[in-house]
Design a protein around this motif. Sequence first.
Motif, PDB file in Angstrom:
ATOM      1  N   ASP A  83      41.905 -11.963  -0.960  1.00 17.02           N
ATOM      2  CA  ASP A  83      41.780 -11.426   0.383  1.00 17.02           C
ATOM      3  C   ASP A  83      42.284  -9.980   0.435  1.00 17.02           C
ATOM      4  OD1 ASP A  83      40.749 -13.796   1.318  1.00 17.02           O
ATOM      5  OD2 ASP A  83      42.693 -14.582   1.940  1.00 17.02           O
ATOM      6  N   LYS A 101      44.207 -13.932  12.015  1.00 15.48           N
ATOM      7  CA  LYS A 101      45.605 -14.024  11.616  1.00 15.48           C
ATOM      8  C   LYS A 101      46.404 -12.833  12.150  1.00 15.48           C
ATOM      9  CE  LYS A 101      44.847 -16.765   7.441  1.00 15.48           C
ATOM     10  NZ  LYS A 101      45.194 -16.954   6.030  1.00 15.48           N
ATOM     11  N   ILE A 111      48.218 -14.827   2.863  1.00 18.45           N
ATOM     12  CA  ILE A 111      46.820 -14.652   2.493  1.00 18.45           C
ATOM     13  C   ILE A 111      46.711 -14.714   0.983  1.00 18.45           C
ATOM     14  CG2 ILE A 111      46.225 -13.296   4.533  1.00 18.45           C
ATOM     15  CD1 ILE A 111      46.499 -10.786   2.908  1.00 18.45           C
ATOM     16  N   LEU A 170      39.747 -11.729   8.929  1.00 15.15           N
ATOM     17  CA  LEU A 170      41.165 -11.883   8.627  1.00 15.15           C
ATOM     18  C   LEU A 170      42.037 -11.294   9.722  1.00 15.15           C
ATOM     19  CD1 LEU A 170      41.682 -11.303   4.810  1.00 15.15           C
ATOM     20  CD2 LEU A 170      42.436 -13.235   6.158  1.00 15.15           C
TER      21      LEU A 170
END
Length: 256
Positions: A216, A177, A212, A173
């Motif tokens: 997550d 991102k 998200i 993640l």
Amino acid sequence: MKKLLPLVLVLCCFVGFAQEENEMEQELQATVINAQTDFPLESVHVINLNKVKGTITNKKGEFTITASVNDTLYLTYLGFKPQKVKVTNDMFKFEDTKISLTELAFALEGVTVRPYQLTGYLEIDVKNLPINDAYQYSISGLNKSYEAGNKNPSAVTKVLGAILNPADLLRNLFGKKPRQMRKLQQMKQDDDIRNLLASKFDRETLTELLQIEKMDIDDILNNCNYSKSFITTANDLQILDAISSCYEEYKVLNRK
């Protein structure tokens, strides 16, 4: 061919001007009303998800916020369904823009209270009470301590074990991102957003801002070794600070 060249240049200039106009930041004014009664709603939280800026409506339901065409506004108000609104050119041209929020119907579920079976004898009751063996940790910006998991690693070791795993969601993640993660600092610097997050426990605003999923968020905090009790009971501001702290540690380790 020579006759077409000036026309092409004019079209290019027109397209460039249109794009610049769409990207230009302006002060957007609008009013938030109750969809059922048309009455203005005071203290509605309005967040520009693109600019990561927030504000609230006044007694007349009015608000002003910096925005550009195609930005997305996210409106939340207790007892009403959250609303996302795409900013258009017309919203800047006309001063009577109104945004309607729809009330939610809440059904209270039955709650079963199960008290501890106490006998009145201290020696026996102490043994029957559940033991919380979670360690304590602090989150930046908050003058309180919260539970960690059943381990007590240092800040570096806590994340290092997660990062060394190639399939770990934390690295996936944060690595894929970075733009969403950079919003963390912007969110922490905006008082209106912080005040909103401090009053919320549903993670909806966080998921919209960071783009998200709720799962997550849970996975990130689990991988950073935060306890289940903290993940389920903390408000959104505390969750934001926890993710931010974990992300900062990840960046330090990733540079090394």
